[in-house]
Design a protein around this motif. Structure first.
Motif, short mmCIF file in Angstrom:
data_model
loop_
_atom_site.label_atom_id
_atom_site.label_comp_id
_atom_site.label_asym_id
_atom_site.label_seq_id
_atom_site.Cartn_x
_atom_site.Cartn_y
_atom_site.Cartn_z
N GLY A 1 0.82 -1.21 0.00
CA GLY A 1 0.00 0.00 0.00
C GLY A 1 0.85 1.26 0.00
O GLY A 1 2.08 1.20 -0.09
N PRO A 2 0.23 2.42 0.13
CA PRO A 2 0.98 3.69 0.11
C PRO A 2 1.97 3.83 1.26
O PRO A 2 3.01 4.46 1.11
CB PRO A 2 -0.12 4.76 0.17
N PHE A 3 1.63 3.24 2.42
CA PHE A 3 2.56 3.24 3.55
C PHE A 3 3.34 1.93 3.50
O PHE A 3 2.96 0.92 4.13
CB PHE A 3 1.81 3.38 4.88
N ILE A 4 4.41 1.94 2.74
CA ILE A 4 5.11 0.69 2.43
C ILE A 4 5.63 0.02 3.69
O ILE A 4 5.55 -1.21 3.83
CB ILE A 4 6.27 0.96 1.44
N HIS A 5 6.15 0.79 4.66
CA HIS A 5 6.68 0.20 5.89
C HIS A 5 5.61 -0.53 6.67
O HIS A 5 5.87 -1.57 7.28
CB HIS A 5 7.36 1.27 6.75
N LYS A 6 4.38 -0.02 6.63
CA LYS A 6 3.28 -0.68 7.34
C LYS A 6 2.83 -1.93 6.59
O LYS A 6 2.51 -2.96 7.21
CB LYS A 6 2.11 0.29 7.52
N SER A 7 2.80 -1.86 5.27
CA SER A 7 2.43 -3.04 4.47
C SER A 7 3.43 -4.18 4.70
O SER A 7 3.04 -5.34 4.90
CB SER A 7 2.39 -2.70 2.98
N LEU A 8 4.72 -3.84 4.71
CA LEU A 8 5.75 -4.87 4.92
C LEU A 8 5.71 -5.40 6.35
O LEU A 8 5.95 -6.59 6.58
CB LEU A 8 7.13 -4.30 4.59
N ALA A 9 5.41 -4.53 7.32
CA ALA A 9 5.29 -4.98 8.70
C ALA A 9 4.13 -5.97 8.85
O ALA A 9 4.25 -6.98 9.56
CB ALA A 9 5.10 -3.79 9.64
N ALA A 10 3.01 -5.68 8.18
CA ALA A 10 1.86 -6.59 8.24
C ALA A 10 2.19 -7.95 7.64
O ALA A 10 1.82 -9.00 8.19
CB ALA A 10 0.67 -5.95 7.52
N LEU A 11 2.91 -7.96 6.51
CA LEU A 11 3.32 -9.23 5.90
C LEU A 11 4.29 -9.99 6.81
O LEU A 11 4.19 -11.22 6.95
CB LEU A 11 3.97 -8.97 4.54
N SER A 12 5.21 -9.27 7.43
CA SER A 12 6.16 -9.92 8.33
C SER A 12 5.47 -10.49 9.56
O SER A 12 5.86 -11.54 10.08
CB SER A 12 7.25 -8.92 8.75
N ASN A 13 4.46 -9.81 10.06
CA ASN A 13 3.71 -10.32 11.21
C ASN A 13 3.04 -11.65 10.89
O ASN A 13 2.90 -12.51 11.76
CB ASN A 13 2.66 -9.30 11.66
N ARG A 14 2.63 -11.81 9.63
CA ARG A 14 1.94 -13.05 9.24
C ARG A 14 2.91 -14.16 8.84
O ARG A 14 2.63 -15.34 9.06
CB ARG A 14 0.99 -12.76 8.07
N HIS A 15 4.05 -13.79 8.24
CA HIS A 15 4.91 -14.81 7.63
C HIS A 15 6.30 -14.93 8.25
O HIS A 15 7.07 -15.80 7.87
CB HIS A 15 5.05 -14.52 6.13
N GLY A 16 6.64 -14.05 9.18
CA GLY A 16 7.93 -14.15 9.84
C GLY A 16 8.78 -12.91 9.68
O GLY A 16 8.56 -12.10 8.78
N PRO A 17 9.80 -12.74 10.53
CA PRO A 17 10.61 -11.52 10.52
C PRO A 17 11.60 -11.43 9.36
O PRO A 17 12.25 -10.41 9.18
CB PRO A 17 11.37 -11.60 11.85
N LEU A 18 11.70 -12.52 8.59
CA LEU A 18 12.56 -12.51 7.40
C LEU A 18 11.76 -13.14 6.27
O LEU A 18 11.48 -14.35 6.30
CB LEU A 18 13.85 -13.30 7.65
#
Length: 498
Positions: free
Chosen positions: A52-69
């Motif tokens: 989304g437009p807030f890329i850091h938040k989009s990536l944080a949401a994906l990491s929360n679901r799939h892992g820190p790496l």
């Protein structure tokens, strides 16, 4: 309309063929070793639709679901997202020499003459030479110390400007803080303020942040690069470059026409002098000089201004923290309308803790700047392939409850012992990055931030505008490469004379 339909019809077979090729390449790359978890993606676009437009938040949401790496497919660009301190230590410290380059994008290629600056340049000897020039002649500890009088004068000018509005006046602190940050930067880089150009700088700097953060289709799906031209994205970047060129050409020309003594030389004078050396002529072309100046003006102004804005907003929302900071600053500096001096700052640990806590919650560049692997690299037991793009989510790590107690609360006390510094040695806290690509302007920024914030809380009592509650005081973000607070920061300042 018919042309668009025909074009789309002709593109479908090509896109399907490319998808098959990419899938084969992906399977082939997996044979090089284990890869990190990858969220399911769509054909061709991969995970682009999840950003989304807030890329850091989009990536944080994906990491929360799939892992820190996690390994994403952004179109045809493999992208590693790091959201844990252990993995950050691997890529920013242990294997920093492999992960130290930058990817070229549509915006950086156009705006910065093929990435011929310091911030976005690929890793190599040319980048080292340019960074050395900027550090030696502008950003070293010795040079930062030499600007002490400039800082004191500009802080005094800011305080005077606020006082001139009258006691208990509502003030647009966004304008005040931008002017302060820009005036300091202009004076040390060019030797003078640019009153008539200040708001042009403001426009260009804001535009840079937006353009550099924007996702260009051609960067991730090269065969669709024409779409960026069709949508006017490339034209907008080129228009911004033209405006920067016109402005910086004027600045350079003005300096070339004047004679300055060695004691009076500013950074532009130094660059022009160095350019006359036959050895440096190819290293400092006119285009490279403008790219370096663009770096200094954009990064140097906006990071300081954004951080001061977030710090003031957090303190106004947290009056107990504000009072604690004021008590300490005023006990050291005294009353009577005095200015806080730089030599007094070392006696103000809570001030330093407030600035660190602001960086933890609101890092100006939440994903740092993107990196690119120069060769295959082991990260946390996985084999990450050469040319993989790398994002380190400093924003997510700063708000992770695994590493910070009550991470969403503004608690400067967590930094009061002074053990965690800005130097990048603690991967939980890396607002300026780490390793060889750590921000060279770190010392410059901190010196200005500490003196400015100390004097603001010393000289004034601050409050919310009439009728506005703490809950209504917005803390939302504006998307961009550098993330600032949404809306103008309007607060009430009451002069304190002790």
């Amino acid at each position: 309309m018919e042309f668009e339909s025909v074009s789309l019809f002709l593109l479908i077979p090509l896109l399907l063929l490319l998808f098959v090729i990419l899938q084969v390449k992906r399977k082939s790359s997996s044979s090089h070793g284990d890869l990190p978890p990858s969220p399911p993606g769509l054909p061709l676009v991969g995970n682009l639709h999840q950003i989304g437009p807030f890329i850091h938040k989009s990536l944080a949401a994906l990491s929360n679901r799939h892992g820190p790496l996690i390994l994403l497919r952004l179109g045809c660009v493999p992208t590693l997202v790091v959201s844990s301190p252990d993995a950050a230590r691997d890529v920013l410290r242990t294997h920093d020499h492999i992960c130290a380059s930058r990817p070229a994008t549509t915006a950086t290629r156009i705006l910065l003459d093929g990435c011929n600056d310091v911030a976005f340049a690929p890793y190599g000897d040319e980048w080292k030479q340019r960074r050395r020039i900027c550090t030696l002649h502008l950003l070293s500890s010795k040079m930062v110390q030499s600007y002490a009088l400039v800082r004191e004068q500009e802080v005094a000018a800011m305080v005077a400007a606020i006082c001139s509005r009258g006691s208990e006046a509502e003030i647009d602190m966004s304008a005040v803080l931008f002017a302060f940050s820009n005036d300091i930067l202009c004076r040390v880089v060019t030797g003078k303020k640019f009153e008539e150009r200040k708001w042009l700088f403001s426009e260009l700097i804001s535009e840079n942040s937006m353009l550099l953060a924007k996702i260009y289709i051609g960067d991730y799906l090269p065969w669709l690069g024409w779409v960026d031209w069709l949508l006017g994205n490339v034209a907008r970047v080129k228009k911004s470059l033209k405006r920067w060129d016109d402005l910086l050409n004027q600045v350079i020309q003005e300096h070339a026409e004047q004679v300055s003594s060695d004691d009076e030389k500013d950074f532009v004078d130094v660059l022009i002098s160095l350019q006359k050396d036959p050895v440096m002529e190819s290293i400092l072309t006119p285009e490279i000089i403008k790219a370096l100046l663009q770096d200094m003006f954009a990064a140097g102004t906006e990071t300081s201004y954004i951080t001061l804005e977030w710090a003031m907003a957090e303190l106004v929302r947290n009056p107990i923290k504000m009072q604690k900071l004021q008590d300490q600053v005023r006990s050291v500096a005294g009353g009577g309308g005095k200015m806080v001096k730089e030599e007094e700052l070392c006696q103000m640990p809570y001030l330093k803790a407030v600035i660190k806590e602001t960086f933890r919650m609101h890092p100006p560049v939440p994903l740092l700047l993107p990196r690119e692997l120069l060769e295959d690299c082991p990260v946390q037991g996985y084999n990450i392939l050469k040319k993989t793009r790398l994002f380190v989510n400093a924003w997510a790590m700063g708000r992770d409850p695994k590493y910070w107690e009550a991470p969403l609360e503004f608690q400067p006390e967590r930094f009061i012992d002074g053990e965690v510094e800005f130097t990048g040695n603690d991967p939980r806290f890396i607002p300026f990055g780490a390793g060889r690509r750590i921000c060279p302007g770190l010392n410059f920024a901190i010196a200005s931030l500490e003196l400015a914030l100390a004097n603001l809380v010393h000289r004034f009592d601050w409050g919310l505008p009439a009728g506005l509650s703490r809950e209504e005081f917005g803390m939302e973000e504006v998307a961009g490469l550098l993330v600032r607070r949404e809306g103008r920061l309007h607060v009430v300042a009451k002069t304190w004379d002790g």
